[in-house]
Design an enzyme around this catalytic site. Structure first.
Site, PDB file in Angstrom:
ATOM      1  N   ARG A   1     -16.615   3.925  15.971  1.00 59.86           N
ATOM      2  CA  ARG A   1     -15.688   4.995  15.369  1.00 59.86           C
ATOM      3  C   ARG A   1     -14.635   5.641  15.830  1.00 59.86           C
ATOM      4  O   ARG A   1     -13.765   6.455  15.499  1.00 59.86           O
ATOM      5  CB  ARG A   1     -17.183   5.894  14.879  1.00 59.86           C
ATOM      6  CG  ARG A   1     -16.516   7.176  14.110  1.00 59.86           C
ATOM      7  CD  ARG A   1     -17.436   7.968  13.278  1.00 59.86           C
ATOM      8  NE  ARG A   1     -18.818   8.258  13.785  1.00 59.86           N
ATOM      9  CZ  ARG A   1     -18.934   9.149  14.818  1.00 59.86           C
ATOM     10  NH1 ARG A   1     -18.036   9.915  15.226  1.00 59.86           N
ATOM     11  NH2 ARG A   1     -20.184   9.156  15.401  1.00 59.86           N
TER      12      ARG A   1
ATOM     13  N   TYR B   1      -1.093  10.573  -6.586  1.00 63.80           N
ATOM     14  CA  TYR B   1      -2.296   9.797  -6.910  1.00 63.80           C
ATOM     15  C   TYR B   1      -3.233  10.790  -7.419  1.00 63.80           C
ATOM     16  O   TYR B   1      -3.499  11.748  -6.667  1.00 63.80           O
ATOM     17  CB  TYR B   1      -2.625   8.904  -5.806  1.00 63.80           C
ATOM     18  CG  TYR B   1      -3.957   8.196  -6.297  1.00 63.80           C
ATOM     19  CD1 TYR B   1      -4.194   7.358  -7.282  1.00 63.80           C
ATOM     20  CD2 TYR B   1      -5.062   8.351  -5.052  1.00 63.80           C
ATOM     21  CE1 TYR B   1      -5.103   6.660  -7.340  1.00 63.80           C
ATOM     22  CE2 TYR B   1      -5.997   7.711  -5.246  1.00 63.80           C
ATOM     23  CZ  TYR B   1      -6.322   6.622  -6.589  1.00 63.80           C
ATOM     24  OH  TYR B   1      -7.319   5.939  -6.673  1.00 63.80           O
TER      25      TYR B   1
ATOM     26  N   ASP C   1       3.279  10.791   1.960  1.00 69.17           N
ATOM     27  CA  ASP C   1       2.687   9.511   1.646  1.00 69.17           C
ATOM     28  C   ASP C   1       3.710   8.355   1.352  1.00 69.17           C
ATOM     29  O   ASP C   1       4.286   8.622   0.364  1.00 69.17           O
ATOM     30  CB  ASP C   1       1.687   9.940   0.520  1.00 69.17           C
ATOM     31  CG  ASP C   1       0.759   8.701   0.041  1.00 69.17           C
ATOM     32  OD1 ASP C   1       1.205   7.594   0.413  1.00 69.17           O
ATOM     33  OD2 ASP C   1      -0.422   8.943  -0.610  1.00 69.17           O
TER      34      ASP C   1
ATOM     35  N   LYS D   1      -2.589  -1.167  -0.347  1.00 72.23           N
ATOM     36  CA  LYS D   1      -1.633  -1.622  -1.055  1.00 72.23           C
ATOM     37  C   LYS D   1      -0.507  -2.405  -0.389  1.00 72.23           C
ATOM     38  O   LYS D   1      -1.124  -3.606   0.218  1.00 72.23           O
ATOM     39  CB  LYS D   1      -0.782  -0.221  -1.701  1.00 72.23           C
ATOM     40  CG  LYS D   1      -1.751   0.746  -2.204  1.00 72.23           C
ATOM     41  CD  LYS D   1      -2.562   0.327  -3.589  1.00 72.23           C
ATOM     42  CE  LYS D   1      -3.463   1.518  -3.883  1.00 72.23           C
ATOM     43  NZ  LYS D   1      -4.494   1.786  -3.598  1.00 72.23           N
TER      44      LYS D   1
END
Ligand code: LCS
Length: 391
Positions: A58, A111, A183, A208
């Site tokens: 992590r 989005y 973004d 994407k």
């Protein structure tokens, strides 16, 4: 040869690849959750940051780091942080740089879940927001308040393709002591590099174009200095939305063909947009490569290519659009975008349903808007499919 001098095509192939045991040309997958310490003293030094090394996945992992270095290099940034999804990247960024009582200006056309995260979740922590048409620079200036600490733009915006002038908005942000977060999901660093235009942080849904093969959900935050990187890393360690090594490996693999894929996405989408624009059943088409695109000049100024995303509406609105979406054969009716396969979807009932009708209307997301993510299939076959679906 220094990578800095390389073209984006060569960077896609070589970025982020380090030296590994046995000399593999591809970074190995370190599919491990944790790393052994040589001694208690060694472990303590790693935790204190007095020595470099890996502790726990992590907090860092060599496979993840290789992919992070690759994306940072492609964006022209410093370091980046691999996240479990685009939403994890966006949440981590907002949580790092905004505290209770502060204000963020957000593009109206983003989005859907980005909008709902800010409106419905961050508001519970006292973070104020205003959603504005960021393509209109006066509206951005007028939205600035004394407590504005961030401008968050998605450009081109999902799904309207509203295009914001990154350079000017960066100036507005900096004059007012705010950060600009971009973004860059719709363009990828091959077609748009926000750091060159003054952005402070770049985020992506790597689900994407970056991964490009519709088989991974992932995100990334790219920074341009150590201070920003360190604050984000601390927050990501706490929030826990890190990517896992196998997905990082897949994304890094996908990046190698990014420049090649983007070229084909652009070629195909340009031809399809021109076909749609000439079709008698089409009411309107928005595509950055069309002269009729409302933000054509801004797009020409800041893009290295028009991209693979098209939005359009048929004469007959939603009913005609639904008929078409139910009739495609080669294109697939599915959300997501940026993969090698062509996808078609209906934002008002799918990706942007969570925003509510009022916010959608304000953002220009009409009920009849159809979104097309153009893949890299044979373009004549794609056009044939769209044509038969409209008939
Ligand atoms: N930013 C943009 C511009 C997006 O299009 C998406 C997802 C996200 C962030 C969130 O990324 P994720 O967490 O899904 O990796 N966009 C989607 C879309 O238009 N259809 O399905 C997902």
């Amino acid at each position: 040869m220094s990578h800095q001098k390389l073209s984006i095509e060569s960077k896609c192939i070589h970025a982020g690849i380090g030296e590994y045991e046995y000399g593999p040309v591809v970074p190995p997958i370190y599919q491990t959750s944790t790393f052994k310490f040589q001694s208690v003293e060694h472990g303590a030094k790693l935790f204190k940051g007095e020595e470099n090394g890996y502790i726990y996945t992590r907090m860092g992992n060599p496979t993840i780091e290789a992919m992070e270095n690759a994306v940072a290099e492609l964006e022209g940034g410093y370091k980046s942080l691999g996240c479990a999804s685009g939403m994890a990247a966006i949440h981590t960024t907002l949580a790092t740089f905004l505290v209770s009582g502060e204000h963020v200006i957000v593009s109206e056309s983003v989005y859907g879940p980005t909008a709902t995260l800010i409106k419905n979740v961050l508001s519970r922590y006292g973070i104020e927001s205003d959603f504005v048409e960021t393509a209109n620079l006066d509206k951005v200036k007028n939205a600035v308040k004394p407590n504005t600490k961030m401008i968050f733009i998605e450009t081109p915006g999902n799904p309207t393709l509203e295009t914001t002038d990154i350079q000017t908005v960066a100036e507005i942000a900096h004059e007012n002591g705010a950060r600009l977060v971009v973004d860059n999901t719709f363009m990828s660093p091959v077609l748009q590099r926000p750091f060159e235009l003054g952005a402070d942080v770049v985020v992506h849904s790597m689900t994407k174009f970056l991964n490009g093969h519709a088989d991974v959900v992932a995100g990334i935050i790219v920074t341009k200095d150590e201070e920003t990187y360190a604050s984000l890393r601390k927050m990501l360690n706490q929030l826990g939305g890190t990517i896992d090594p196998f997905n990082a490996f897949l994304v890094h693999r996908g990046l190698k063909t990014l420049a090649l894929r983007m070229k084909k996405h652009c070629e195909n989408a340009q031809k399809i947009a021109e076909f749609l624009e000439a079709h008698p059943k089409v009411e309107w088409v928005r595509y950055p490569g069309l002269k009729s695109f409302p933000y054509y000049e801004t797009a020409q100024k800041q893009h290295y290519g028009p991209g693979g995303m098209i939005s359009f509406e048929l004469k007959g609105g939603l009913e005609a659009g639904a008929k078409m979406m139910n009739s495609v054969k080669l294109c697939q009716l599915a959300v997501s975008l940026g993969g090698v396969e062509t996808l078609i979807q209906h934002p008002a009932t799918m990706t942007h349903a969570s925003m509510g009708k009022e916010a959608r209307e304000a953002a220009g997301i009409t009920d009849g808007l159809v979104r097309l993510s153009v893949g890299i299939e044979n373009v004549d076959e794609l056009i044939e499919d769209l044509n038969q679906a409209m008939e």
